[in-house]
Design a protein around this motif. Structure first.
Motif, PDB file in Angstrom:
ATOM      1  N   CYS A 133       0.833  -1.199   0.000  1.00 47.41           N
ATOM      2  CA  CYS A 133       0.000   0.000   0.000  1.00 47.41           C
ATOM      3  C   CYS A 133       0.874   1.258   0.000  1.00 47.41           C
ATOM      4  O   CYS A 133       1.890   1.333   0.702  1.00 47.41           O
ATOM      5  N   GLN A 134       0.482   2.238  -0.775  1.00 48.38           N
ATOM      6  CA  GLN A 134       1.222   3.505  -0.866  1.00 48.38           C
ATOM      7  C   GLN A 134       1.308   4.182   0.501  1.00 48.38           C
ATOM      8  O   GLN A 134       2.349   4.709   0.873  1.00 48.38           O
ATOM      9  N   SER A 135       0.225   4.153   1.266  1.00 48.41           N
ATOM     10  CA  SER A 135       0.240   4.806   2.581  1.00 48.41           C
ATOM     11  C   SER A 135       1.208   4.112   3.536  1.00 48.41           C
ATOM     12  O   SER A 135       1.828   4.764   4.371  1.00 48.41           O
ATOM     13  N   GLN A 136       1.367   2.799   3.407  1.00 51.99           N
ATOM     14  CA  GLN A 136       2.328   2.092   4.254  1.00 51.99           C
ATOM     15  C   GLN A 136       3.751   2.512   3.911  1.00 51.99           C
ATOM     16  O   GLN A 136       4.572   2.741   4.796  1.00 51.99           O
ATOM     17  N   LEU A 137       4.048   2.626   2.624  1.00 47.26           N
ATOM     18  CA  LEU A 137       5.374   3.095   2.217  1.00 47.26           C
ATOM     19  C   LEU A 137       5.623   4.519   2.716  1.00 47.26           C
ATOM     20  O   LEU A 137       6.730   4.848   3.141  1.00 47.26           O
ATOM     21  N   GLU A 138       4.595   5.361   2.669  1.00 48.90           N
ATOM     22  CA  GLU A 138       4.746   6.734   3.153  1.00 48.90           C
ATOM     23  C   GLU A 138       5.035   6.744   4.646  1.00 48.90           C
ATOM     24  O   GLU A 138       5.889   7.508   5.115  1.00 48.90           O
ATOM     25  N   ARG A 139       4.333   5.889   5.418  1.00 47.11           N
ATOM     26  CA  ARG A 139       4.596   5.819   6.870  1.00 47.11           C
ATOM     27  C   ARG A 139       6.022   5.353   7.148  1.00 47.11           C
ATOM     28  O   ARG A 139       6.699   5.886   8.033  1.00 47.11           O
ATOM     29  N   LEU A 140       6.490   4.382   6.388  1.00 41.70           N
ATOM     30  CA  LEU A 140       7.861   3.906   6.574  1.00 41.70           C
ATOM     31  C   LEU A 140       8.866   5.001   6.240  1.00 41.70           C
ATOM     32  O   LEU A 140       9.881   5.153   6.930  1.00 41.70           O
ATOM     33  N   CYS A 141       8.584   5.782   5.209  1.00 39.53           N
ATOM     34  CA  CYS A 141       9.466   6.899   4.851  1.00 39.53           C
ATOM     35  C   CYS A 141       9.469   7.961   5.946  1.00 39.53           C
ATOM     36  O   CYS A 141      10.513   8.549   6.258  1.00 39.53           O
ATOM     37  N   ILE A 142       8.319   8.204   6.556  1.00 35.93           N
ATOM     38  CA  ILE A 142       8.237   9.173   7.652  1.00 35.93           C
ATOM     39  C   ILE A 142       9.056   8.683   8.839  1.00 35.93           C
ATOM     40  O   ILE A 142       9.789   9.462   9.472  1.00 35.93           O
ATOM     41  N   ILE A 143       8.972   7.404   9.152  1.00 33.62           N
ATOM     42  CA  ILE A 143       9.740   6.852  10.271  1.00 33.62           C
ATOM     43  C   ILE A 143      11.231   6.992  10.014  1.00 33.62           C
ATOM     44  O   ILE A 143      11.998   7.397  10.903  1.00 33.62           O
TER      45      ILE A 143
END
Length: 160
Positions: free
Chosen positions: A68-78
């Motif tokens: 999921c795109q949102s999961q990748l975005e959360r990982l990038c934020i972390i």
């Protein structure tokens, strides 16, 4: 290629996305480590752009297709938070919703995270017309015994 992502996470040193996937042709679990050295500039500026670029990269596209795109975005934020000196707990806490938290005191980035989480929670709980338990005009009565006295309830001098 037939790959199914099973788990996705981060590695802080060096900054990387770790993907555990199943190869459907061989039915074996494999691990793929995707280094983010080429995306560090995008990661610090715009995590959405970094996640989208990563997902569309020809080397990683087949593996990240079902992530999921949102999961990748959360990982990038972390990862970005870690590079800025925040701990993992602080970074993860910014994704949690606290109903007592004053959102007016948050900076723009944290507010965007909280709003994104609220939107995600809303979509998850949303009732659509084609849902089997959908009811059109729901009327709910609330008990008055839990309400406290409010300053608006007092009579004003104008008589309203």
């Amino acid at each position: 290629m037939n790959f199914e992502a099973k788990r996705c996470g981060v590695r802080f040193s060096p900054p990387s996305i770790v993907l555990i996937y199943e190869n459907k042709t061989t039915n074996k679990l494999r691990t793929r480590i995707i280094p983010l050295r080429d995306y560090l500039k995008d990661l610090t500026e715009d995590h959405c752009k970094a996640a989208e670029t990563l997902k569309n990269h020809p080397h990683h596209r087949d593996y990240l297709q079902r992530v999921c795109q949102s999961q990748l975005e959360r990982l990038c934020i972390i990862l970005r938070d870690h590079m800025q000196g925040l701990s993992l707990q602080q970074s993860l806490a910014s994704f949690r919703l606290d109903p007592e938290e004053d959102l007016n005191k948050l900076d723009d980035d944290e507010l965007a995270r909280k709003k994104g989480k609220m939107d995600q929670l809303f979509e998850k709980n949303r009732k659509r017309k084609d849902d089997p338990d959908f009811v059109y005009d729901v009327e709910v009565e609330f008990s008055a015994n839990h309400q406290g006295k409010c300053s608006w309830d007092e009579e004003s001098d104008d008589g309203f």
